[in-house]
Write a protein that holds these residues in place. Structure first.
Motif, PDB file in Angstrom:
ATOM      1  N   GLU A 182       0.742  -1.206  -0.148  1.00  0.00           N
ATOM      2  CA  GLU A 182      -0.075   0.035   0.027  1.00  0.00           C
ATOM      3  C   GLU A 182       0.777   1.192  -0.045  1.00  0.00           C
ATOM      4  O   GLU A 182       0.592   2.139  -0.692  1.00  0.00           O
ATOM      5  CB  GLU A 182      -0.869  -0.012   1.061  1.00  0.00           C
ATOM      6  CG  GLU A 182      -1.973   1.154   1.166  1.00  0.00           C
ATOM      7  CD  GLU A 182      -3.187   0.546   1.762  1.00  0.00           C
ATOM      8  OE1 GLU A 182      -4.214   1.378   1.325  1.00  0.00           O
ATOM      9  OE2 GLU A 182      -3.272   0.101   2.968  1.00  0.00           O
ATOM     10  N   LEU A 185       1.978   1.869  -3.550  1.00  0.00           N
ATOM     11  CA  LEU A 185       1.004   2.299  -4.273  1.00  0.00           C
ATOM     12  C   LEU A 185       0.837   3.851  -4.147  1.00  0.00           C
ATOM     13  O   LEU A 185       0.720   4.737  -4.975  1.00  0.00           O
ATOM     14  CB  LEU A 185      -0.278   1.542  -3.956  1.00  0.00           C
ATOM     15  CG  LEU A 185      -0.745   0.395  -4.754  1.00  0.00           C
ATOM     16  CD1 LEU A 185      -1.793  -0.571  -4.274  1.00  0.00           C
ATOM     17  CD2 LEU A 185      -1.056   1.126  -6.302  1.00  0.00           C
ATOM     18  N   LEU A 186       0.897   4.193  -2.823  1.00  0.00           N
ATOM     19  CA  LEU A 186       0.720   5.736  -2.488  1.00  0.00           C
ATOM     20  C   LEU A 186       1.749   6.466  -2.981  1.00  0.00           C
ATOM     21  O   LEU A 186       1.654   7.484  -3.547  1.00  0.00           O
ATOM     22  CB  LEU A 186       0.353   5.810  -1.077  1.00  0.00           C
ATOM     23  CG  LEU A 186      -0.912   5.286  -0.557  1.00  0.00           C
ATOM     24  CD1 LEU A 186      -1.286   5.248   0.891  1.00  0.00           C
ATOM     25  CD2 LEU A 186      -2.184   5.721  -1.229  1.00  0.00           C
ATOM     26  N   PRO A 190      -1.762   5.823  -7.100  1.00  0.00           N
ATOM     27  CA  PRO A 190      -2.758   4.806  -7.591  1.00  0.00           C
ATOM     28  C   PRO A 190      -3.042   5.098  -9.075  1.00  0.00           C
ATOM     29  O   PRO A 190      -3.492   4.182  -9.954  1.00  0.00           O
ATOM     30  CB  PRO A 190      -4.100   4.750  -6.614  1.00  0.00           C
ATOM     31  CG  PRO A 190      -3.316   5.424  -5.315  1.00  0.00           C
ATOM     32  CD  PRO A 190      -2.420   6.170  -5.824  1.00  0.00           C
ATOM     33  N   GLU A 191      -3.393   5.954  -9.414  1.00  0.00           N
ATOM     34  CA  GLU A 191      -3.734   6.535 -10.830  1.00  0.00           C
ATOM     35  C   GLU A 191      -2.565   6.055 -11.760  1.00  0.00           C
ATOM     36  O   GLU A 191      -3.164   6.043 -12.939  1.00  0.00           O
ATOM     37  CB  GLU A 191      -3.834   8.115 -11.048  1.00  0.00           C
ATOM     38  CG  GLU A 191      -2.850   9.186 -10.932  1.00  0.00           C
ATOM     39  CD  GLU A 191      -2.427   9.166  -9.506  1.00  0.00           C
ATOM     40  OE1 GLU A 191      -1.532  10.296  -9.370  1.00  0.00           O
ATOM     41  OE2 GLU A 191      -2.755   8.745  -8.624  1.00  0.00           O
ATOM     42  N   ARG A 225      -9.233  -1.392  -2.826  1.00  0.00           N
ATOM     43  CA  ARG A 225      -9.424  -0.090  -2.617  1.00  0.00           C
ATOM     44  C   ARG A 225      -8.800   0.784  -3.563  1.00  0.00           C
ATOM     45  O   ARG A 225      -9.158   2.119  -3.811  1.00  0.00           O
ATOM     46  CB  ARG A 225      -8.687   0.229  -1.349  1.00  0.00           C
ATOM     47  CG  ARG A 225      -8.921   1.276  -0.570  1.00  0.00           C
ATOM     48  CD  ARG A 225      -8.708   1.388   1.085  1.00  0.00           C
ATOM     49  NE  ARG A 225      -7.495   0.991   1.242  1.00  0.00           N
ATOM     50  CZ  ARG A 225      -7.336  -0.258   1.850  1.00  0.00           C
ATOM     51  NH1 ARG A 225      -8.321  -1.249   2.247  1.00  0.00           N
ATOM     52  NH2 ARG A 225      -6.315  -0.852   2.280  1.00  0.00           N
ATOM     53  N   HIS A 226      -7.487   0.551  -4.257  1.00  0.00           N
ATOM     54  CA  HIS A 226      -7.072   1.541  -5.188  1.00  0.00           C
ATOM     55  C   HIS A 226      -7.174   1.417  -6.326  1.00  0.00           C
ATOM     56  O   HIS A 226      -6.516   1.977  -7.387  1.00  0.00           O
ATOM     57  CB  HIS A 226      -5.328   1.433  -4.810  1.00  0.00           C
ATOM     58  CG  HIS A 226      -5.099   1.944  -3.383  1.00  0.00           C
ATOM     59  ND1 HIS A 226      -5.123   3.139  -2.994  1.00  0.00           N
ATOM     60  CD2 HIS A 226      -4.866   1.322  -2.257  1.00  0.00           C
ATOM     61  CE1 HIS A 226      -4.833   3.397  -1.857  1.00  0.00           C
ATOM     62  NE2 HIS A 226      -4.565   1.930  -1.189  1.00  0.00           N
TER      63      HIS A 226
END
Length: 442
Positions: A182, A185-186, A190-191, A225-226
């Motif tokens: 996570e 990802l951040l 995530p985009e 979530r992402h």
């Protein structure tokens, strides 16, 4: 002259095989304890399956995957999807694990390009260690720096997070590794992230790594979530190797894409598969779209016919239950070898077994890579008539040695005994050298 990968190696010329044994033209016999690399799941000398394969070849040679299909091709696809998690709706047949990984990543990319209307989501996150293949995209997401080093200039840079390591980092729970995913990802945004690719049971890159309880569940939650795809690479650990058709079914987690390969055709022909979720397929098909990817031998009709017969053979002979039973028996026998001071941590699921070679069990210190200990074990085992597999260089400093055993699903008790006897003799023969090496490095 044939271009062999190992220039100076003398390759034995195999003239026949029977069961778990291989015979060369000079009278030598080897117990094939790994089926190449987990490929020959039914052993060798498969006369009945060979006849069925020949029958398939009598009818048609080749059909282009965008033009024709066959009854066996459709039947095989239906059988594979029926075995898969219920979110999986389609399967695409490929030729190898590497090109299946390429296909899976492109599948996720096309889906998100259509869904978002942009092509920003392109970064794939993978585990280190982890292995996903030798082609461009597959090698780029392979979490072994030594494998990528030579070709790094050709590869698109991807992202890596730690894989759970229950042997050397037992205190680092699956939760911690999921949190690392996570954070990555951040950090990347995530985009910009497309997918997380992971082996639900890590294979040759780590000498087998069974994830801790809850890890894959948390990974699924984070991907949801992402909004990134979860890809399970089961090329080595899947298709019955861990005792179930899908290694991921042991966790109950349903990924968006599953990749299988290795033993799907028992080694008779190249065959792999990419299983796609209903959501991805419908997303790509929306507004009349088609999947913009394929190879010459995608959905090969003869490979499908052979794969279907192999699947039926495994089912009819109850081999998944046998894999579970014989796997437990093999690990029990292998644990006897840990009486040696440098053999530790017998691990695995089903007939997917491995153990660690360490200089110090208390600290779990590895031997230096310069010692090439795993290679020595394999060389001595071959001299004793046993063919095994190794994993090397998976630790951050490039060290790490482990030995793998992946016998056929129909392996007999006598073959298991012989397998362990070969290893025991090999390790005991090497013991004085290894003891001296461990003392030198203490």
């Amino acid at each position: 002259m044939l271009f062999h990968r190992r220039f100076e190696h003398r390759y034995p010329r195999i003239i026949r095989g029977q069961g778990a044994y291989l015979h060369d033209d000079e009278g030598h016999v080897w117990l094939d304890a790994v089926g190449g690399a987990g490929v020959a799941i039914l052993g060798h000398g498969l006369e009945e399956l060979a006849l069925q394969a020949a029958e398939s070849m009598r009818h048609v040679s080749y059909l282009h995957g965008t033009q024709f299909t066959t009854m066996d091709l459709e039947a095989y696809g239906e059988r594979l999807v029926a075995l898969a998690p219920d979110n999986i709706s389609h399967v695409l047949l490929m030729g190898s694990g590497s090109d299946a990984v390429e296909t899976a990543i492109k599948l996720a990319y096309q889906y998100y390009a259509g869904k978002t209307g942009t092509r920003r989501k392109r970064k794939v996150i993978a585990t280190q260690p982890g292995y996903h293949g030798a082609t461009g995209l597959a090698l780029a997401v392979t979490g072994k720096p030594r494998d990528r080093l030579l070709f790094q200039g050709l590869l698109h840079e991807q992202c890596f997070v730690p894989a759970p390591d229950g042997y050397r980092r037992p205190e680092e729970s699956g939760e911690a590794c999921a949190e690392a995913l996570e954070r990555k990802l951040l950090e990347e945004g995530p985009e910009n992230c497309l997918a997380f690719i992971v082996e639900p049971v890590i294979g040759a890159s780590m000498g087998i790594g069974v994830p801790p309880p809850g890890y894959l569940q948390r990974v699924r939650e984070i991907c949801d979530r992402h909004d990134i795809a979860l890809i399970f690479d089961e090329v080595m650990c899947g298709f019955g190797r861990c005792g179930e058709w899908f290694a991921s079914s042991l966790s109950g987690v349903k990924p968006d894409i599953i990749i299988q390969g290795k033993g799907m055709a028992a080694g008779l022909v190249p065959l792999s598969a990419v299983y796609a979720s209903r959501t991805l397929v419908e997303g790509i098909h929306r507004d009349g779209g088609n999947f913009a990817h394929g190879f010459t031998f995608t959905n090969h009709s003869v490979a499908a016919s052979i794969g279907l017969r192999v699947l039926e053979h495994v089912e009819q002979h109850g081999l998944l239950a046998r894999v579970r039973r014989q796997g437990e028996a093999l690990r029990e026998r292998l644990r006897e070898l840990t009486a040696l001071s440098w053999v530790d941590d017998v691990r695995g699921l089903g007939l997917f077994c491995g153990f660690e070679l360490v200089a110090d069990k208390a600290t779990r210190r590895a031997f230096p890579r310069s010692a090439k200990l795993a290679e020595r074990v394999l060389q001595r085992a071959m001299a004793r008539g046993g063919n095994f597999y190794f994993s090397i260089g998976y630790l951050p400093d490039g060290s790490g040695d482990s030995i793998l055993a992946m016998p056929p699903y129909n392996v007999t008790d006598a073959e298991l005994d012989h397998l362990v006897d070969i290893l025991r003799g090999t390790l005991m023969d090497l013991d004085p050298e290894v003891q001296a090496l461990a003392c030198d490095r203490a």
